[in-house]
Scaffold this motif. Structure first.
Motif, PDB file in Angstrom:
ATOM      1  N   GLU A   1     -44.977  -3.908  58.051  1.00 55.76           N
ATOM      2  CA  GLU A   1     -45.251  -3.276  56.757  1.00 55.76           C
ATOM      3  C   GLU A   1     -46.230  -2.111  56.932  1.00 55.76           C
ATOM      4  O   GLU A   1     -47.123  -2.170  57.776  1.00 55.76           O
TER       5      GLU A   1
ATOM      6  N   ARG B   1     -50.420 -11.507  49.686  1.00 53.21           N
ATOM      7  CA  ARG B   1     -49.008 -11.517  49.292  1.00 53.21           C
ATOM      8  C   ARG B   1     -48.766 -12.239  47.956  1.00 53.21           C
ATOM      9  O   ARG B   1     -47.883 -11.825  47.196  1.00 53.21           O
TER      10      ARG B   1
ATOM     11  N   LYS C   1     -47.176 -11.434  40.948  1.00 54.01           N
ATOM     12  CA  LYS C   1     -48.102 -11.639  39.826  1.00 54.01           C
ATOM     13  C   LYS C   1     -48.748 -10.300  39.491  1.00 54.01           C
ATOM     14  O   LYS C   1     -48.117  -9.443  38.863  1.00 54.01           O
TER      15      LYS C   1
HETATM   16  C1  LIG Z   1     -43.938 -13.031  46.177  1.00 51.73           C
HETATM   17  C2  LIG Z   1     -44.710 -14.169  46.805  1.00 51.73           C
HETATM   18  C3  LIG Z   1     -45.644 -14.879  46.063  1.00 51.73           C
HETATM   19  C4  LIG Z   1     -46.333 -15.934  46.634  1.00 51.73           C
HETATM   20  N1  LIG Z   1     -47.240 -16.612  45.882  1.00 51.73           N
HETATM   21  C5  LIG Z   1     -47.900 -17.661  46.425  1.00 51.73           C
HETATM   22  C6  LIG Z   1     -48.847 -18.399  45.655  1.00 51.73           C
HETATM   23  O1  LIG Z   1     -49.056 -18.119  44.478  1.00 51.73           O
HETATM   24  N2  LIG Z   1     -49.505 -19.416  46.247  1.00 51.73           N
HETATM   25  C7  LIG Z   1     -49.283 -19.772  47.550  1.00 51.73           C
HETATM   26  O2  LIG Z   1     -49.899 -20.730  48.018  1.00 51.73           O
HETATM   27  N3  LIG Z   1     -48.404 -19.095  48.323  1.00 51.73           N
HETATM   28  C8  LIG Z   1     -47.717 -18.043  47.787  1.00 51.73           C
HETATM   29  N4  LIG Z   1     -46.817 -17.340  48.548  1.00 51.73           N
HETATM   30  C9  LIG Z   1     -46.623 -17.721  49.965  1.00 51.73           C
HETATM   31  C10 LIG Z   1     -47.656 -17.051  50.863  1.00 51.73           C
HETATM   32  O3  LIG Z   1     -47.871 -15.735  50.469  1.00 51.73           O
HETATM   33  C11 LIG Z   1     -47.145 -17.129  52.301  1.00 51.73           C
HETATM   34  O4  LIG Z   1     -47.053 -18.489  52.654  1.00 51.73           O
HETATM   35  C12 LIG Z   1     -48.054 -16.403  53.274  1.00 51.73           C
HETATM   36  O5  LIG Z   1     -48.179 -15.052  52.915  1.00 51.73           O
HETATM   37  C13 LIG Z   1     -47.497 -16.512  54.693  1.00 51.73           C
HETATM   38  O6  LIG Z   1     -48.276 -15.706  55.533  1.00 51.73           O
HETATM   39  P1  LIG Z   1     -47.744 -15.297  56.988  1.00 51.73           P
HETATM   40  O7  LIG Z   1     -48.753 -14.324  57.498  1.00 51.73           O
HETATM   41  O8  LIG Z   1     -47.426 -16.490  57.776  1.00 51.73           O
HETATM   42  O9  LIG Z   1     -46.364 -14.555  56.732  1.00 51.73           O
HETATM   43  P2  LIG Z   1     -46.077 -13.219  55.921  1.00 51.73           P
HETATM   44  O10 LIG Z   1     -46.975 -13.084  54.758  1.00 51.73           O
HETATM   45  O11 LIG Z   1     -44.591 -13.212  55.693  1.00 51.73           O
HETATM   46  O12 LIG Z   1     -46.458 -12.060  56.949  1.00 51.73           O
HETATM   47  C14 LIG Z   1     -45.694 -11.834  58.100  1.00 51.73           C
HETATM   48  C15 LIG Z   1     -45.804 -10.376  58.461  1.00 51.73           C
HETATM   49  O13 LIG Z   1     -45.175 -10.180  59.714  1.00 51.73           O
HETATM   50  C16 LIG Z   1     -44.429  -8.995  59.678  1.00 51.73           C
HETATM   51  N5  LIG Z   1     -43.397  -9.055  60.720  1.00 51.73           N
HETATM   52  C17 LIG Z   1     -42.315  -9.859  60.763  1.00 51.73           C
HETATM   53  N6  LIG Z   1     -41.613  -9.617  61.893  1.00 51.73           N
HETATM   54  C18 LIG Z   1     -42.281  -8.659  62.561  1.00 51.73           C
HETATM   55  C19 LIG Z   1     -42.046  -7.967  63.785  1.00 51.73           C
HETATM   56  N7  LIG Z   1     -41.007  -8.254  64.566  1.00 51.73           N
HETATM   57  N8  LIG Z   1     -42.931  -7.023  64.159  1.00 51.73           N
HETATM   58  C20 LIG Z   1     -44.014  -6.728  63.385  1.00 51.73           C
HETATM   59  N9  LIG Z   1     -44.277  -7.340  62.218  1.00 51.73           N
HETATM   60  C21 LIG Z   1     -43.420  -8.302  61.816  1.00 51.73           C
HETATM   61  C22 LIG Z   1     -43.889  -8.976  58.266  1.00 51.73           C
HETATM   62  O14 LIG Z   1     -43.482  -7.676  57.898  1.00 51.73           O
HETATM   63  C23 LIG Z   1     -45.093  -9.450  57.485  1.00 51.73           C
HETATM   64  O15 LIG Z   1     -45.946  -8.391  57.150  1.00 51.73           O
HETATM   65  C24 LIG Z   1     -46.095 -16.286  47.994  1.00 51.73           C
HETATM   66  C25 LIG Z   1     -45.146 -15.571  48.738  1.00 51.73           C
HETATM   67  C26 LIG Z   1     -44.450 -14.528  48.161  1.00 51.73           C
HETATM   68  C27 LIG Z   1     -43.418 -13.782  48.968  1.00 51.73           C
END
Ligand SMILES: Cc1cc2nc3c(=O)[nH]c(=O)nc-3n(C[C@H](O)[C@H](O)[C@H](O)COP(=O)(O)OP(=O)(O)OC[C@H]3O[C@@H](n4cnc5c(N)ncnc54)[C@H](O)[C@@H]3O)c2cc1C
Length: 402
Positions: A40, A47, A52
C-alpha cells in the motif's frame, strides 16, 4: 537477546502486524537493520477505520496513522515482495532486501465474487475514496454480505444519507460471531436506522441496467437494484509467498507457539498466520486487530530469542450505528449462550458461550470489562459452574470452580 540474534530482519507487510513487530523489535533492544515493505502507498494506518471513520469521512488518513515512524526502520511503501530466497526478499522495484530472519505479515485481501459489472470491495484506504464518492453520486448502496465489514459499511453509507440494502446468504447477519438473539438485535438495529436487510439470499447474477443502475438477482428470483454495489463476502489470506517458499500452509501459514513457520528463520503473524489454539487444541486464524498486534509482539520476541509468552485469547470489536460490540474466544454455531448481564433487547449485555460445559467465548455490548474478565477465565482453563451464570455473575469470582 540470544547469541543467535539476527543482524538483519525483513518484514513483508506494513499493516498492524508488520508495524507492531518493528516497534517491538526496537523496544526489545534490537539494533540491527529492519526493512519493512508494504504494497500500500499509505504509511501504516488503523485498518478498522476503513469501514467506519474513513468511509463516513469523519476522519482523514492522517488522523488514523498507526504511530510515529519507528527509529531506523527502512519502510518501503508502495513496494510489493514478489519472491523470497533463503536470504533475500525480491521486490517489484528491483532492489532485493537481504535478511537473516523474515516475518511474513501479508494479511489478507477481500474475497471477490465472480459477478459482471462494476462492484466495489473494501479492504484498504485506497478502496475508500472511490466507494465514498460513488455512494454520494448514486445515493444508493447494495451490500452483498452481511458480515462485520458489510454491516459496518452499510451503517456508514446510511450516515451519508444513502438508501442501503444488505443481502446476506446465511439465515442471519453476523452469523459467524453472533448467536441468534444478537443477530436479531442487529436486524432490528439496522431496521431502526432505515437499512433493509434480507437473509437467505444467494446472489447469482448482477446486471447493469440502461440507466447505469445495478440489479442483483438471487437464486430464488428475487432482485434488488442500487446505484452502487459493495461485495463484502469475507477475506482470503495472502499466503502465496509462503506457498512459493514451500512453507506448510493450511487455512493460513502454519506457525508454532513461537510464530515460527516450518522454516526456522521465517515467521508469520496476523491475518495470514494459522496459529495453535493452546486452550481448545487445533489451530485458528485471527482476523481481528488484537490478533495482529498480539501475534506480532510474540513473533518479534521469538526472533530475538526472548520467550514470547502465551498468545492472548483473541477478541475483536465492531461499531455500527454507534453501538460497540465486543466478542472474544473461539465460538461456534453449536455453542450454548448464557446471558450473564443486562439484556440483548436493551442493546447492553454480556453473554457467555459454552461448549460441553466449558467457557469458550463471549459477546457483549456496553461491558468491555466483562469481556476482559471472560478472556482471563478462558485463558485459565477453569471450568465454569453453569448454574451460577446469570446477572452480575462476572462480579462473583466464586462462579468459577476448579
Ligand atoms: C474494513 C475492515 C474493518 C475492520 N474492522 C475491524 C474492527 O473493527 N475490529 C477488529 O478487531 N478488526 C477489524 N478488522 C480486522 C483487522 O483490521 C485485521 O485483522 C488487521 O488489520 C490484520 O493486520 P495484518 O497486518 O495482519 O494484515 P493487513 O492489515 O491485511 O496488512 C497486510 C499488509 O501487507 C501488505 N502486503 C500483502 N502482500 C504483500 C507483498 N507481497 N508485499 C508487500 N506488502 C504486502 C498488504 O498490502 C497490507 O498492507 C477490520 C478489517 C477490515 C478490512
Amino acid at each position: 537477546m540470544s547469541t543467535s540474534t539476527p543482524r538483519s530482519i525483513a518484514i513483508i507487510g506494513s499493516g498492524a502486524t508488520g508495524y507492531t513487530a518493528a516497534k517491538v523489535l526496537r523496544a526489545e533492544g534490537f539494533t540491527g537493520s529492519i526493512t519493512m515493505v508494504g504494497s500500500e502507498q499509505a504509511a501504516p494506518y488503523r485498518r478498522p477505520t476503513v469501514s467506519k471513520e474513513l468511509l463516513t469521512g469523519t476522519k482523514s488518513i492522517d488522523q488514523v496513522q498507526l504511530g510515529n515512524p519507528i527509529d531506523g526502520v527502512d519502510v518501503r511503501s508502495g513496494v510489493t515482495a514478489v519472491g523470497v530466497t533463503d536470504s533475500a526478499v525480491l521486490l517489484d522495484d528491483g532492489d532485493p532486501v537481504q535478511y537473516d530472519a523474515l516475518l511474513l505479515a501479508t494479511g489478507s485481501r477481500a474475497r471477490q465474487l465472480d459477478l459482471p459489472g462494476h462492484v466495489f470491495t473494501l479492504r484498504g484506504v485506497a478502496d475508500v475514496e472511490p466507494l465514498h464518492a460513488d455512494i454520494l453520486r448514486t445515493g444508493s448502496l447494495l451490500v452483498i454480505g452481511g458480515g462485520l465489514i458489510g454491516c459496518e459499511a452499510a451503517a456508514a453509507a446510511r450516515s451519508l444519507g444513502a438508501e442501503v440494502t444488505v443481502l446476506e446468504a446465511a439465515s442471519a447477519p453476523l452469523n459467524r460471531i453472533a448467536p441468534t438473539a444478537v443477530s436479531q438485535m442487529y436486524r432490528d438495529l439496522h431496521a431502526d436506522n432505515g437499512i433493509e436487510l434480507h437473509t437467505d439470499v444467494a446472489v447469482t447474477s448482477l446486471e447493469t441496467l440502461s440507466d447505469g443502475t445495478l440489479r442483483a438477482t438471487a437464486q430464488d428470483g428475487r432482485s434488488w437494484s442500487a446505484g452502487t454495489v459493495l461485495v463484502s463476502v469475507g477475506s482470503v489470506p495472502n499466503v502465496e509467498l509462503g506457498v512459493d517458499m514451500g512453507l506448510e500452509v493450511g487455512s493460513g501459514i502454519l506457525v508454532d507457539a513461537e510464530m515460527r513457520t516450518s522454516t526456522p528463520n521465517v515467521y508469520a503473524a496476523g491475518d495470514v498466520a494459522e496459529v495453535p489454539n493452546r486452550i481448545l487444541g487445533g489451530t485458528y486464524r485471527s482476523e481481528h486487530w488484537n490478533g495482529a498486534v498480539d501475534q506480532a509482539t510474540r513473533a518479534a520476541r521469538s526472533m530475538l530469542g526472548i520467550p514470547p509468552g502465551d498468545l492472548d485469547v483473541p477478541w475483536g470489536w465492531s461499531t455500527q450505528h454507534g453501538i460497540n460490540l465486543q466478542f472474544a474466544g473461539w465460538t461456534g454455531p453449536d455453542d450454548e449462550y448464557v446471558l450473564a448481564r443486562g439484556s440483548v433487547a436493551d442493546r447492553r449485555f454480556t453473554a457467555c458461550a459454552l461448549r460441553d460445559g466449558r467457557l469458550v467465548g463471549a459477546i457483549g455490548v456496553g461491558y468491555p470489562k466483562d469481556i476482559r474478565q471472560i478472556r482471563l477465565l478462558i485463558a485459565s482453563g477453569d471450568r465454569v459452574d453453569r448454574s451460577l451464570l446469570g446477572e452480575d455473575w462476572l462480579d462473583q469470582p466464586h462462579a468459577v470452580v476448579r
